[in-house]
Design a protein around this motif. Structure first.
Motif, mmCIF file in Angstrom:
data_model
loop_
_atom_site.group_PDB
_atom_site.id
_atom_site.type_symbol
_atom_site.label_atom_id
_atom_site.label_comp_id
_atom_site.label_asym_id
_atom_site.label_seq_id
_atom_site.Cartn_x
_atom_site.Cartn_y
_atom_site.Cartn_z
ATOM 1 N N ILE A 108 -59.953 53.456 -43.645
ATOM 2 C CA ILE A 108 -59.916 54.078 -42.324
ATOM 3 C C ILE A 108 -58.976 55.274 -42.359
ATOM 4 O O ILE A 108 -57.884 55.203 -42.923
ATOM 5 N N THR A 109 -59.422 56.343 -41.749
ATOM 6 C CA THR A 109 -58.586 57.530 -41.569
ATOM 7 C C THR A 109 -58.165 57.590 -40.109
ATOM 8 O O THR A 109 -58.983 57.427 -39.207
ATOM 9 N N VAL A 110 -56.875 57.808 -39.895
ATOM 10 C CA VAL A 110 -56.319 57.888 -38.544
ATOM 11 C C VAL A 110 -55.718 59.273 -38.380
ATOM 12 O O VAL A 110 -54.963 59.732 -39.242
ATOM 13 N N GLU A 111 -56.069 59.951 -37.287
ATOM 14 C CA GLU A 111 -55.476 61.254 -36.996
ATOM 15 C C GLU A 111 -54.600 61.126 -35.763
ATOM 16 O O GLU A 111 -55.037 60.593 -34.743
ATOM 17 N N ARG A 112 -53.378 61.581 -35.890
ATOM 18 C CA ARG A 112 -52.389 61.444 -34.824
ATOM 19 C C ARG A 112 -51.856 62.818 -34.443
ATOM 20 O O ARG A 112 -51.390 63.563 -35.294
ATOM 21 N N ASP A 113 -51.933 63.129 -33.167
ATOM 22 C CA ASP A 113 -51.473 64.411 -32.632
ATOM 23 C C ASP A 113 -50.280 64.115 -31.732
ATOM 24 O O ASP A 113 -50.418 63.399 -30.737
ATOM 25 N N GLU A 114 -49.101 64.652 -32.095
ATOM 26 C CA GLU A 114 -47.892 64.428 -31.302
ATOM 27 C C GLU A 114 -47.383 65.745 -30.765
ATOM 28 O O GLU A 114 -47.380 66.753 -31.470
#
Length: 170
Positions: A77-83
């Motif tokens: 699984i690839t997770v993209e996180r924008d903070e």
């Protein structure tokens, strides 16, 4: 129905120092190298004393996932996180985070707060809502994802404390 996750950590370091560390690209890359999983990378980054925005890619190896998750999300699984962080005042920051799992019926979003404490340290609070849109099993998977998010936040906090104390730097 979304599952809410609340996370809180306390640091002996002041919020301005914690913020400067948390948004430093060298720190972010080192953290991703250590705990970001397969294919982890810093995709975008801008930061200054008034605010920051960065996007991270994290990877989760399928063999490390519970069977309930593997049944719906086979493979890695690839997770993209924008903070996004904004400085409110000296020692006070607030942020927003959006998490997406491309190709999966799961996402999360929420808010963050970093502030000084009266003892000279600081407190980080994170509140997220995790959503999994899978009939019948969605709430079970949300619980598993929520647990994984808590573990990740705890690992990131430990890495940050090591980094701030000088032990985590390459």
């Amino acid at each position: 129905m979304p599952r809410q996750i609340d996370f809180r950590s306390v640091s002996p370091h002041p919020a301005d120092e914690v913020y400067a560390t948390m948004v430093d690209p060298d720190y972010l890359r080192a953290r991703l190298d250590r705990i970001g999983g397969p294919g982890a990378s810093l995709l975008e980054h801008t930061a200054d004393l008034e605010g920051a925005r960065y996007r991270l890619r994290l990877g989760l190896d399928a063999k490390d996932l519970p069977s309930a998750v593997r049944s719906v999300l086979p493979g890695d699984i690839t997770v993209e996180r924008d903070e996004r962080w904004t400085r409110e005042d000296s020692g006070r920051y607030h942020g927003d985070v959006d998490v997406a799992i491309p190709g999966a019926p799961a996402s999360a979003n929420g808010g963050m707060r970093l502030r000084d404490l009266s003892d000279g340290g600081s407190e980080l609070e994170v509140r997220l809502e995790v959503r999994v849109t899978v009939p019948l099993f969605g709430s079970k998977i949300e619980a598993v994802v929520g647990d994984q998010v808590q573990r990740l936040l705890a690992a990131e906090t430990a890495f940050t404390q090591d980094w701030l104390s000088g032990n985590g730097r390459p």
